[in-house]
Design a protein around this motif. Structure first.
Motif, PDB file in Angstrom:
ATOM      1  N   ILE A 183      50.974  22.116  70.082  1.00  0.00           N
ATOM      2  CA  ILE A 183      49.832  22.995  70.366  1.00  0.00           C
ATOM      3  C   ILE A 183      50.143  23.945  71.513  1.00  0.00           C
ATOM      4  O   ILE A 183      49.952  25.157  71.406  1.00  0.00           O
ATOM      5  CB  ILE A 183      48.579  22.162  70.699  1.00  0.00           C
ATOM      6  CG1 ILE A 183      48.096  21.396  69.459  1.00  0.00           C
ATOM      7  CG2 ILE A 183      47.457  23.060  71.219  1.00  0.00           C
ATOM      8  CD1 ILE A 183      46.987  20.405  69.729  1.00  0.00           C
ATOM      9  N   VAL A 184      50.683  23.398  72.616  1.00  0.00           N
ATOM     10  CA  VAL A 184      50.852  24.232  73.808  1.00  0.00           C
ATOM     11  C   VAL A 184      51.991  25.234  73.655  1.00  0.00           C
ATOM     12  O   VAL A 184      51.913  26.360  74.174  1.00  0.00           O
ATOM     13  CB  VAL A 184      51.052  23.337  75.062  1.00  0.00           C
ATOM     14  CG1 VAL A 184      52.471  22.790  75.144  1.00  0.00           C
ATOM     15  CG2 VAL A 184      50.702  24.101  76.336  1.00  0.00           C
ATOM     16  N   VAL A 185      53.038  24.870  72.921  1.00  0.00           N
ATOM     17  CA  VAL A 185      54.156  25.802  72.738  1.00  0.00           C
ATOM     18  C   VAL A 185      53.720  27.022  71.924  1.00  0.00           C
ATOM     19  O   VAL A 185      54.161  28.145  72.183  1.00  0.00           O
ATOM     20  CB  VAL A 185      55.352  25.092  72.064  1.00  0.00           C
ATOM     21  CG1 VAL A 185      56.378  26.095  71.577  1.00  0.00           C
ATOM     22  CG2 VAL A 185      56.004  24.121  73.051  1.00  0.00           C
ATOM     23  N   THR A 186      52.837  26.810  70.968  1.00  0.00           N
ATOM     24  CA  THR A 186      52.393  27.935  70.143  1.00  0.00           C
ATOM     25  C   THR A 186      51.469  28.883  70.914  1.00  0.00           C
ATOM     26  O   THR A 186      51.138  29.961  70.411  1.00  0.00           O
ATOM     27  CB  THR A 186      51.642  27.436  68.891  1.00  0.00           C
ATOM     28  OG1 THR A 186      50.573  26.574  69.292  1.00  0.00           O
ATOM     29  CG2 THR A 186      52.583  26.674  67.979  1.00  0.00           C
ATOM     30  N   LEU A 187      51.059  28.493  72.115  1.00  0.00           N
ATOM     31  CA  LEU A 187      50.231  29.381  72.936  1.00  0.00           C
ATOM     32  C   LEU A 187      51.059  30.452  73.629  1.00  0.00           C
ATOM     33  O   LEU A 187      50.509  31.454  74.102  1.00  0.00           O
ATOM     34  CB  LEU A 187      49.474  28.574  73.997  1.00  0.00           C
ATOM     35  CG  LEU A 187      48.426  27.578  73.482  1.00  0.00           C
ATOM     36  CD1 LEU A 187      47.808  26.838  74.649  1.00  0.00           C
ATOM     37  CD2 LEU A 187      47.362  28.286  72.665  1.00  0.00           C
ATOM     38  N   ILE A 188      52.371  30.260  73.697  1.00  0.00           N
ATOM     39  CA  ILE A 188      53.222  31.218  74.407  1.00  0.00           C
ATOM     40  C   ILE A 188      53.077  32.632  73.843  1.00  0.00           C
ATOM     41  O   ILE A 188      52.902  33.591  74.605  1.00  0.00           O
ATOM     42  CB  ILE A 188      54.691  30.742  74.400  1.00  0.00           C
ATOM     43  CG1 ILE A 188      54.812  29.468  75.239  1.00  0.00           C
ATOM     44  CG2 ILE A 188      55.618  31.835  74.940  1.00  0.00           C
ATOM     45  CD1 ILE A 188      56.205  28.849  75.237  1.00  0.00           C
ATOM     46  N   PRO A 189      53.131  32.832  72.506  1.00  0.00           N
ATOM     47  CA  PRO A 189      52.926  34.193  71.982  1.00  0.00           C
ATOM     48  C   PRO A 189      51.558  34.767  72.353  1.00  0.00           C
ATOM     49  O   PRO A 189      51.436  35.972  72.597  1.00  0.00           O
ATOM     50  CB  PRO A 189      53.055  34.017  70.465  1.00  0.00           C
ATOM     51  CG  PRO A 189      53.815  32.764  70.273  1.00  0.00           C
ATOM     52  CD  PRO A 189      53.448  31.879  71.411  1.00  0.00           C
ATOM     53  N   ILE A 190      50.537  33.918  72.419  1.00  0.00           N
ATOM     54  CA  ILE A 190      49.199  34.395  72.781  1.00  0.00           C
ATOM     55  C   ILE A 190      49.191  34.873  74.226  1.00  0.00           C
ATOM     56  O   ILE A 190      48.620  35.923  74.547  1.00  0.00           O
ATOM     57  CB  ILE A 190      48.154  33.279  72.564  1.00  0.00           C
ATOM     58  CG1 ILE A 190      48.078  32.912  71.077  1.00  0.00           C
ATOM     59  CG2 ILE A 190      46.782  33.714  73.072  1.00  0.00           C
ATOM     60  CD1 ILE A 190      47.120  31.786  70.770  1.00  0.00           C
ATOM     61  N   PHE A 191      49.842  34.127  75.108  1.00  0.00           N
ATOM     62  CA  PHE A 191      49.909  34.537  76.507  1.00  0.00           C
ATOM     63  C   PHE A 191      50.706  35.840  76.667  1.00  0.00           C
ATOM     64  O   PHE A 191      50.378  36.675  77.504  1.00  0.00           O
ATOM     65  CB  PHE A 191      50.546  33.439  77.356  1.00  0.00           C
ATOM     66  CG  PHE A 191      49.592  32.353  77.754  1.00  0.00           C
ATOM     67  CD1 PHE A 191      48.443  32.649  78.466  1.00  0.00           C
ATOM     68  CD2 PHE A 191      49.838  31.030  77.411  1.00  0.00           C
ATOM     69  CE1 PHE A 191      47.548  31.651  78.836  1.00  0.00           C
ATOM     70  CE2 PHE A 191      48.955  30.032  77.783  1.00  0.00           C
ATOM     71  CZ  PHE A 191      47.804  30.335  78.492  1.00  0.00           C
TER      72      PHE A 191
END
Length: 327
Positions: free
Chosen positions: A258-266
């Motif tokens: 879950i948290v790794v896939t947030l990198i593109p959002i950030f």
């Protein structure tokens, strides 16, 4: 044949298929063929019975084991974002709701405190930031803070900072979730004080149209990172029938995904903050369009789409395999 007789005759075999997965391809194929025969019979005579759905699920699991792995290797990244991550998030929707409400609660508490204590905003945001913003307001450019650095430098700094905060929020889940909740509370208090400050200055709507261009993705991602931290520790606190260490490994793996896939959002949020937010005089429709697109993405991908997949019968199988409904 009566339904009860049909179930009694085959139940032990079905349980064996479910509890003792076959490794041999020939045996797997034999089981699949046998289940298809059972499914055809059940659909003919007990089409609306729970036993039909049960057999269908067993057949779907074996079908995926036989045919799905090869296809998924070819489109692993695609399947991860289209099926695995949404289904994984659906699994933890209640925890996400708790995280969101926790964050919102402290935002409201912070805004309420700022409304009743003139020193609260300065205590939270710092004298330097408030003083600089006061000066910008007096100069007729209340959001000038977003224009003071080079676009690229600002983008890189913000991306690095937000990703670091998200990772720290996630890893802090190892403190039985206390660290994660503390960081969530800290960020929520800052946001509440920050947003109240502009509303108190009569700049509430303008601040929403400017700041939430990037804030919609940024704040949503921080809340989701907090959820990931609580997902990780949930296996330790609520192991169920598994050993605590095994449960922790499974939930930690889910949290990392879950948290790794947030990198593109950030990265997108940092791009918007570095290159777009500084244009405070842009047309209102442009600001609203960016804000709404960001909000629709968050709501659609992390809430609506996972529910849609779940209702269609898609499931997460062992080792994150996708069990698709058999038509």
């Amino acid at each position: 044949m009566r339904e009860s007789t049909f179930i009694k005759k085959n139940l032990q075999r079905w349980k064996r298929y479910q509890e003792e997965p076959a490794e041999d391809p020939d045996e797997m194929a034999e089981r699949f063929t046998s289940l298809l025969d059972d499914l055809a019979y059940a659909k003919t005579f007990y089409s609306f019975s729970k036993v039909t759905s049960y057999i269908n699920g067993l057949a779907a699991g074996i079908y995926h084991t036989i045919y799905g792995n090869r296809k998924e290797r070819d489109g692993r990244v695609r399947n991860f974002f289209i099926y695995e991550l949404p289904l994984l998030f659906r699994k933890y929707h209640r925890l996400f709701l708790f995280t969101f409400l926790f964050f919102l609660l402290f935002c409201v508490i912070s805004a309420f405190s700022a409304a009743h204590d003139e020193t609260f905003v300065r205590g939270v945001l710092g004298d330097e930031y408030v003083g600089r913003t006061e000066q910008n307001i007096n100069n007729g450019d209340p959001f000038g803070v977003y224009k003071q650095e080079n676009e690229l430098v600002m983008f890189l700094k913000i991306a690095q900072n937000n990703i670091t905060v998200a990772m720290l929020t996630f890893v802090s889940g190892l403190t039985l979730g206390i660290g994660t909740l503390w960081l969530m509370m800290k960020n929520a208090v800052m946001l509440g004080a920050f947003q109240y400050y502009f509303f108190a200055k009569g700049l509430g709507l303008k601040s929403v149209l400017v700041i939430w261009i990037h804030g919609t993705l940024e704040i949503s991602a921080i809340v989701i990172a907090g959820c990931a931290g609580l997902v990780m520790v949930s296996g330790l606190i609520f192991p169920g029938t598994r050993k605590r260490l095994d449960a922790l490994k499974n939930t930690a793996r889910d949290g990392v995904k879950i948290v790794v896939t947030l990198i593109p959002i950030f990265i997108v949020a940092a791009f918007l903050e570095g290159f777009v937010t500084r244009h405070t005089a842009m047309p209102v429709w442009t600001s609203v369009s960016i804000l709404l697109l960001s909000l629709l993405f968050i709501l659609g991908y992390f809430i609506v789409y996972p529910i849609y997949l779940h209702r269609k019968g898609y499931k997460l199988g062992p080792k994150a395999t996708i069990i698709k409904p058999v038509k």
